[in-house]
Design a protein around this motif. Structure first.
Motif, PDB file in Angstrom:
ATOM      1  N   HIS A  47       0.809  -1.242  -0.106  1.00 28.56           N
ATOM      2  CA  HIS A  47       0.100  -0.163   0.249  1.00 28.56           C
ATOM      3  C   HIS A  47       1.010   1.361  -0.125  1.00 28.56           C
ATOM      4  O   HIS A  47       1.849   1.309   0.744  1.00 28.56           O
ATOM      5  CB  HIS A  47      -0.960   0.014   1.099  1.00 28.56           C
ATOM      6  N   PHE A  48       0.611   2.128  -1.103  1.00 32.13           N
ATOM      7  CA  PHE A  48       1.362   3.470  -1.009  1.00 32.13           C
ATOM      8  C   PHE A  48       0.554   4.595  -0.580  1.00 32.13           C
ATOM      9  O   PHE A  48      -0.639   4.573  -0.984  1.00 32.13           O
ATOM     10  CB  PHE A  48       1.782   3.735  -2.436  1.00 32.13           C
ATOM     11  N   THR A  49       1.177   5.414   0.361  1.00 27.48           N
ATOM     12  CA  THR A  49       0.677   6.756   0.247  1.00 27.48           C
ATOM     13  C   THR A  49       1.238   7.780  -0.330  1.00 27.48           C
ATOM     14  O   THR A  49       2.233   7.206  -1.298  1.00 27.48           O
ATOM     15  CB  THR A  49       0.606   7.085   1.917  1.00 27.48           C
ATOM     16  N   PHE A  53       5.243   3.723   2.206  1.00 23.52           N
ATOM     17  CA  PHE A  53       4.646   2.328   1.791  1.00 23.52           C
ATOM     18  C   PHE A  53       4.467   1.370   3.138  1.00 23.52           C
ATOM     19  O   PHE A  53       5.131   1.653   3.822  1.00 23.52           O
ATOM     20  CB  PHE A  53       5.313   1.775   0.817  1.00 23.52           C
ATOM     21  N   THR A  54       3.540   0.550   2.897  1.00 20.92           N
ATOM     22  CA  THR A  54       3.520  -0.560   3.961  1.00 20.92           C
ATOM     23  C   THR A  54       3.465  -1.783   2.989  1.00 20.92           C
ATOM     24  O   THR A  54       2.659  -1.907   1.920  1.00 20.92           O
ATOM     25  CB  THR A  54       2.121  -0.720   4.869  1.00 20.92           C
ATOM     26  N   ILE A  55       4.294  -2.623   3.176  1.00 26.40           N
ATOM     27  CA  ILE A  55       4.441  -4.091   2.316  1.00 26.40           C
ATOM     28  C   ILE A  55       4.063  -5.185   3.615  1.00 26.40           C
ATOM     29  O   ILE A  55       4.403  -5.181   4.670  1.00 26.40           O
ATOM     30  CB  ILE A  55       6.014  -4.398   1.869  1.00 26.40           C
ATOM     31  N   VAL A  56       3.156  -5.999   3.103  1.00 21.98           N
ATOM     32  CA  VAL A  56       2.527  -7.073   3.946  1.00 21.98           C
ATOM     33  C   VAL A  56       2.818  -8.394   3.116  1.00 21.98           C
ATOM     34  O   VAL A  56       2.443  -8.255   1.818  1.00 21.98           O
ATOM     35  CB  VAL A  56       1.318  -7.076   4.202  1.00 21.98           C
ATOM     36  N   GLY A  65       8.243   2.089   5.022  1.00 21.70           N
ATOM     37  CA  GLY A  65       9.405   3.017   4.723  1.00 21.70           C
ATOM     38  C   GLY A  65       8.811   4.025   3.862  1.00 21.70           C
ATOM     39  O   GLY A  65       7.648   4.415   3.986  1.00 21.70           O
ATOM     40  N   ARG A  66       9.585   4.614   3.072  1.00 21.17           N
ATOM     41  CA  ARG A  66       9.535   5.749   2.387  1.00 21.17           C
ATOM     42  C   ARG A  66       9.740   5.326   1.067  1.00 21.17           C
ATOM     43  O   ARG A  66      10.693   4.721   0.687  1.00 21.17           O
ATOM     44  CB  ARG A  66      10.179   7.070   2.741  1.00 21.17           C
ATOM     45  N   TRP A  67       9.321   5.941  -0.155  1.00 22.06           N
ATOM     46  CA  TRP A  67       9.165   5.771  -1.432  1.00 22.06           C
ATOM     47  C   TRP A  67       9.790   7.006  -2.189  1.00 22.06           C
ATOM     48  O   TRP A  67       8.981   8.162  -1.649  1.00 22.06           O
ATOM     49  CB  TRP A  67       8.324   4.989  -2.265  1.00 22.06           C
TER      50      TRP A  67
END
Length: 127
Positions: A47-49, A53-56, A65-67
């Motif tokens: 999921h990106f904001t 991001f959140t990786i599951v 983290g940040r992208w």
């Protein structure tokens, strides 16, 4: 357009390669647990904001983290801030690619995140 592709978007992992070997040879790891029970939308997604991001991976294996990405060059970086080695081999292989993302291809329906030509993760916006 970066906003259309990434901002407030969730993508589900459907395949990829690590060193030219398919990550999902059996075709089930991204969709079912070792007992055959479906994950639904609870695993193997990003999921990106607008900046994070959140990786599951499997439930309980979560990374944040940040992208950053450049829409013209398609260069991308994902900096995982809570690095640790996943417990499952399948998850470790995915993590090995995701922690070294360099560029992307795709649109708001499908993206491919690459660390290089031989190492990538394919994602779709629906499960």
């Amino acid at each position: 357009n970066i906003d259309l592709i990434f901002h407030d978007k969730t993508y589900y992992m459907t395949g990829g390669e690590l060193n030219d070997v398919a990550l999902n040879q059996e075709g089930t790891h991204f969709y079912r647990d070792e007992n055959g029970n479906p994950y639904g939308k609870s695993a193997y997604y990003i999921h990106f904001t607008s900046e994070t991001f959140t990786i599951v991976l499997t439930p309980g294996e979560e990374y944040t983290g940040r992208w950053t990405a450049d829409g013209k060059t398609r260069l991308m970086s994902m900096n995982i801030k809570n690095e640790h080695s996943p417990s499952k081999v399948f998850d470790r292989n995915i993590y090995a690619v995701l922690k070294q993302i360099r560029y992307y291809e795709g649109d708001s329906k499908q993206i491919i995140l690459y660390s290089d030509r031989n190492n990538f993760i394919r994602l779709y916006n629906e499960r």
